[in-house]
Every structure is written in structure tokens, then in C-alpha cells.
Design a protein around this motif. Structure first.
Motif, PDB file in Angstrom:
ATOM      1  N   GLU A 116     -14.153  -6.044  12.483  1.00 29.38           N
ATOM      2  CA  GLU A 116     -14.970  -6.214  11.295  1.00 29.38           C
ATOM      3  C   GLU A 116     -16.197  -7.063  11.614  1.00 29.38           C
ATOM      4  N   ASN A 141      -9.981   1.868   9.916  1.00 27.44           N
ATOM      5  CA  ASN A 141      -8.911   1.502   8.986  1.00 27.44           C
ATOM      6  C   ASN A 141      -9.312   1.984   7.596  1.00 27.44           C
ATOM      7  N   ARG A 150      -9.305  -0.312   4.403  1.00 27.34           N
ATOM      8  CA  ARG A 150     -10.190  -1.458   4.263  1.00 27.34           C
ATOM      9  C   ARG A 150     -11.616  -0.984   3.977  1.00 27.34           C
ATOM     10  N   HIS A 200      -9.181  -5.301   1.617  1.00 27.23           N
ATOM     11  CA  HIS A 200      -8.200  -4.225   1.593  1.00 27.23           C
ATOM     12  C   HIS A 200      -8.356  -3.464   0.275  1.00 27.23           C
ATOM     13  N   GLU A 225      -7.401 -11.938  -0.642  1.00 24.58           N
ATOM     14  CA  GLU A 225      -7.464 -11.232   0.644  1.00 24.58           C
ATOM     15  C   GLU A 225      -6.603 -11.945   1.691  1.00 24.58           C
ATOM     16  N   GLN A 226      -6.678 -13.266   1.716  1.00 25.17           N
ATOM     17  CA  GLN A 226      -5.867 -14.037   2.661  1.00 25.17           C
ATOM     18  C   GLN A 226      -4.378 -13.854   2.380  1.00 25.17           C
ATOM     19  N   LYS A 251      -2.865 -11.310   0.762  1.00 31.07           N
ATOM     20  CA  LYS A 251      -2.443  -9.937   1.033  1.00 31.07           C
ATOM     21  C   LYS A 251      -2.337  -9.673   2.530  1.00 31.07           C
ATOM     22  N   LYS A 252      -3.246 -10.236   3.285  1.00 32.13           N
ATOM     23  CA  LYS A 252      -3.221 -10.059   4.733  1.00 32.13           C
ATOM     24  C   LYS A 252      -1.953 -10.679   5.319  1.00 32.13           C
ATOM     25  N   ALA A 253      -1.619 -11.876   4.856  1.00 31.86           N
ATOM     26  CA  ALA A 253      -0.414 -12.547   5.330  1.00 31.86           C
ATOM     27  C   ALA A 253       0.840 -11.805   4.865  1.00 31.86           C
ATOM     28  N   ARG A 305       1.149  -8.575   4.279  1.00 32.30           N
ATOM     29  CA  ARG A 305       1.302  -7.367   5.094  1.00 32.30           C
ATOM     30  C   ARG A 305       1.855  -7.714   6.478  1.00 32.30           C
ATOM     31  N   ALA A 306       1.415  -8.840   7.025  1.00 29.09           N
ATOM     32  CA  ALA A 306       1.923  -9.275   8.331  1.00 29.09           C
ATOM     33  C   ALA A 306       3.416  -9.565   8.260  1.00 29.09           C
ATOM     34  N   LYS A 314      -0.012 -17.392  12.994  1.00 34.04           N
ATOM     35  CA  LYS A 314      -1.220 -16.634  12.660  1.00 34.04           C
ATOM     36  C   LYS A 314      -2.200 -17.475  11.854  1.00 34.04           C
TER      37      LYS A 314
END
Length: 219
Positions: A2, A22, A25, A39, A66-67, A69-71, A73-74, A96
Motif C-alpha cells: 500500500e 487485494n 481493500r 478494508h 481499520e486497526q 479489523k486488521k487485528a 482478521r489476523a 504484530k
């Protein structure tokens, strides 16, 4: 990869484009310049569309979501390989650089959804490891402790082990080791001592080992 965030991230959304690598995104452009990427979940929840005005407070909300949702998904991805304990997922997210507060929120959600259950994990671990790996309760207790399982859950999981089940696993392990011990040591007393030490290191108690060695000697 990105693009880096543009310092000017507030203003009017002038363009939204899906990323090539992706498709879930989207790149967001503010007043003609790239501003940030999100996302599709955030795109929908925050109703981001061309012509929408983005204020500083709205940007803070978007960034926080966003932070999170990213975590999240991880965490789901980490769980996709096999069941995990709460500590395993927590350690993975912290590695992470996910904020501790976000980590706890995700862990609580996963527990509520049933994706994390340390007691169930411990019960399965004990049942499988004693049968497949031939490890005794003392070793299993340490393994579970290192995975962050509570003392109460460890005790309950180990409490499911029947005495005969332990003897059976210990016997199978001893039979595998017995020939090696006899070839390496000539004196029967030393053979017995070395085998006993080995079985103890594998986590079995003297009460379990004693009848196993006695049966071997008789056979």
C-alpha cells in the motif's frame, strides 16, 4: 504494497479504487490525492463514497476501526490452522504490534463466539498427547502451563486421565525404550534405573512406572 498515507487526509473523497492485489481493500483519495486505504468492511460501515466530506474526528474513527479489523482478521487467520489458547493468540497479536487494548477486545470477542476455550483446549491436548506422544501428566502439565492455561483448567484436564490409561501409555513407551536400554547396559539394576529415569522425564509418576517395570521384568 500500500502507498504511504498522505499527510492531508481530511477533505472530500474524490476517488475510491479497489486495490489490484487485494480486492477487499480500497484506496481512498482526498481532493485528488491518495490519503489512506481501508478494508471493504470499513468502506461499508463508515459509508465512504465519492463526495463524502471526511473530518478529523471521522478519520480517527476510521483509523481505529481499520486497526481493529486488521487485528481481528489476523486472529481469525491464526486460528484457522488449529485451536489456540488465549495466551497464544494474545502473544501473536502483540508480536504484530497491536495495541494491548485492542488485543483484549478481540480476545473477549473470540471467547464469546466460542473460538477460544482454554478448558476444551486443555482437555483435547491431554487426551491426544498421552495417546499419540506418550507423554505423562507431569510433562503435559508443564506444556499447558507454557500455553497460558490456568491451574484450575490444567487440574481439570489432567483429572480426566484414568490410572490404567497412564499405565498403558507408559507401558507402550517403556516397551519402545526397553531394548535400547538392555543393549547399552548389561547390569539389570542399571537397566531398570535408566528406564525409570527415562519414564520420569517423560512425565510419568513412580506409582505408574513401578508396575510397568515389574511387568517388563516378568515378561
Amino acid at each position: 504494497m500500500e502507498q504511504e498515507h498522505n499527510p492531508k487526509q481530511t477533505g472530500t473523497i474524490s476517488k475510491i479504487e479497489v486495490q489490484k492485489k487485494n480486492k477487499q481493500r480500497y484506496n481512498i483519495y482526498i481532493d485528488g490525492d491518495y490519503a489512506f486505504a481501508v478494508h471493504e468492511d470499513i468502506l461499508i460501515s463508515q459509508r465512504l463514497q465519492k463526495g463524502k466530506e471526511i473530518t478529523a474526528s471521522e478519520l480517527d474513527v476510521i483509523t481505529a476501526e481499520e486497526q481493529y479489523k486488521k487485528a481481528e482478521r489476523a486472529a481469525y487467520h491464526y486460528l484457522s490452522y488449529r485451536p489456540r489458547t488465549r495466551k497464544e493468540i494474545k502473544d501473536s497479536l502483540l508480536r504484530k504490534d497491536v495495541e494491548a487494548g485492542i488485543v483484549e477486545q478481540i480476545l473477549d470477542k473470540l471467547e464469546t463466539e466460542g473460538y477460544i476455550n482454554d478448558l476444551d483446549f486443555a482437555l483435547r491436548w491431554v487426551s491426544e498427547r498421552i495417546q499419540l506422544k506418550l507423554k505423562g501428566p507431569l510433562v503435559l502439565k508443564e506444556e499447558l502451563r507454557q500455553k497460558g492455561i490456568s491451574s484450575r483448567d490444567i487440574a481439570e484436564a489432567l483429572g480426566q486421565l484414568e490410572y490404567e490409561e497412564q499405565v498403558d501409555a507408559c507401558m507402550r513407551l517403556a516397551e519402545k525404550k526397553w531394548d535400547q536400554v538392555k543393549k547399552r547396559y548389561t547390569e539389570k539394576r542399571e537397566q531398570k534405573h535408566k528406564l525409570m529415569m527415562y519414564l520420569q522425564r517423560r512425565g510419568f509418576s513412580f506409582e505408574v512406572i513401578q508396575p510397568v517395570i515389574q511387568r517388563l521384568e516378568e515378561s
